[in-house]
Design an enzyme around this catalytic site. Sequence first.
Site, short mmCIF file in Angstrom:
data_model
loop_
_atom_site.label_atom_id
_atom_site.label_comp_id
_atom_site.label_asym_id
_atom_site.label_seq_id
_atom_site.Cartn_x
_atom_site.Cartn_y
_atom_site.Cartn_z
CD GLU A 70 35.07 40.94 40.64
OE1 GLU A 70 35.35 41.69 39.66
OE2 GLU A 70 36.08 42.04 42.45
CD1 TRP A 92 32.55 40.49 37.84
CD2 TRP A 92 33.01 41.79 35.55
NE1 TRP A 92 34.08 41.13 37.63
CE2 TRP A 92 34.54 42.03 36.07
CE3 TRP A 92 32.77 42.20 34.38
CZ2 TRP A 92 35.31 42.40 35.53
CZ3 TRP A 92 33.73 43.07 33.90
CH2 TRP A 92 35.22 43.07 34.39
CE1 TYR A 134 40.95 43.49 35.55
CE2 TYR A 134 38.97 42.89 35.10
CZ TYR A 134 39.69 43.56 35.16
OH TYR A 134 39.14 45.37 36.01
CB CYS A 196 39.96 48.93 35.72
SG CYS A 196 39.09 49.36 34.95
NE ARG A 216 41.87 50.44 31.32
CZ ARG A 216 40.80 50.96 30.90
NH1 ARG A 216 40.62 51.92 30.99
NH2 ARG A 216 39.30 49.72 30.79
CG ASP A 219 33.61 54.61 40.81
OD1 ASP A 219 34.05 55.48 41.20
OD2 ASP A 219 33.16 53.60 40.08
#
Length: 314
Positions: A70, A92, A134, A196, A216, A219
């Site tokens: 990733e 994703w 990203y 995130c 920010r 999980d």
Amino acid sequence: MLKRADSARHYEWQYLDLMREIWESGDERVDRTGVGTRSVFGAQLRFDLSDGRMPLLTTKRVYWKTATREFLWFLTGDTNIRELCAQGVEIWTDWPLDRYRKATGEDISRNDFSARIVADKAFAREWGDLGPVYGKQWVDWPVYEPAGEGLFRQRPQGVNQVADLVHSLRTNPGSRRHIVEGWNVAELDAMALPPCHKTYQFHVSGNRLNGLLYQRSCDVALGLPFNLWGAALFLRLLAQQCDLEAGELVWMGGDTHLYLNHAELVEAQLAREPEGDPRLAIVRRPDTIFGYRIEDFEVSGYAPQGHLSAPVAV
């Protein structure tokens, strides 16, 4: 919140202490997904990355090759899941799949959807794109220039923050601007999921490269193990490319949460004790940070405890 790690304790206790704090005393909240979370705000973890050390969790198996694939995909600037699916990486897939199901009414399985994404380029182009997530922001942040008569046009190539970072670390190590930012306010609505792990900053101390990731939204059960690996990997790649030694990784979380439907995973993981000392070797140095392949990475000393799973909240 959690501060600098005690060097006598296994590095993973920080993670488990944070998980326990959230589960036992976090604020119970209704979240975007509707699942519900327990949350704390403002957490910090610190990890020593010297001598090949990596913050790889041992109380459950973390699929570090998947996380690495990733991250390498991010560095390409690609925003379509086709290349990930072709490598068996489904991190994703749930977001495009959810959009496809809602738009078409077809109750297609994830496996069948991924297979079609890989096999059918036109289908992937229509349904596999995530928007400017990203990697797009990291290596092609859009820039607009005047086109006359009050109009603006987008430059063919935007800002490559990662390339600029490597250059600044090499030529101006004392700078306080060694930053890669993913939070492009103008494009958030076009993203499948706003970033995130949004802000990376780096600091050179002597010949050591330290890094900080601000997240920010986190999980802790499913995302954070991958985020820690990705941030540490980023630091290790930069260190190699800039002839520096890996120093310390600092992770900072904003809304740091556990989903209420992750109870079985959380309780099982908190009953375990960390052990082992996994190390990462980077066996090849390509000409640029964009030239790494999955074969360039070897992990040793990793003997994780049994796999723990939980549903992803989309």
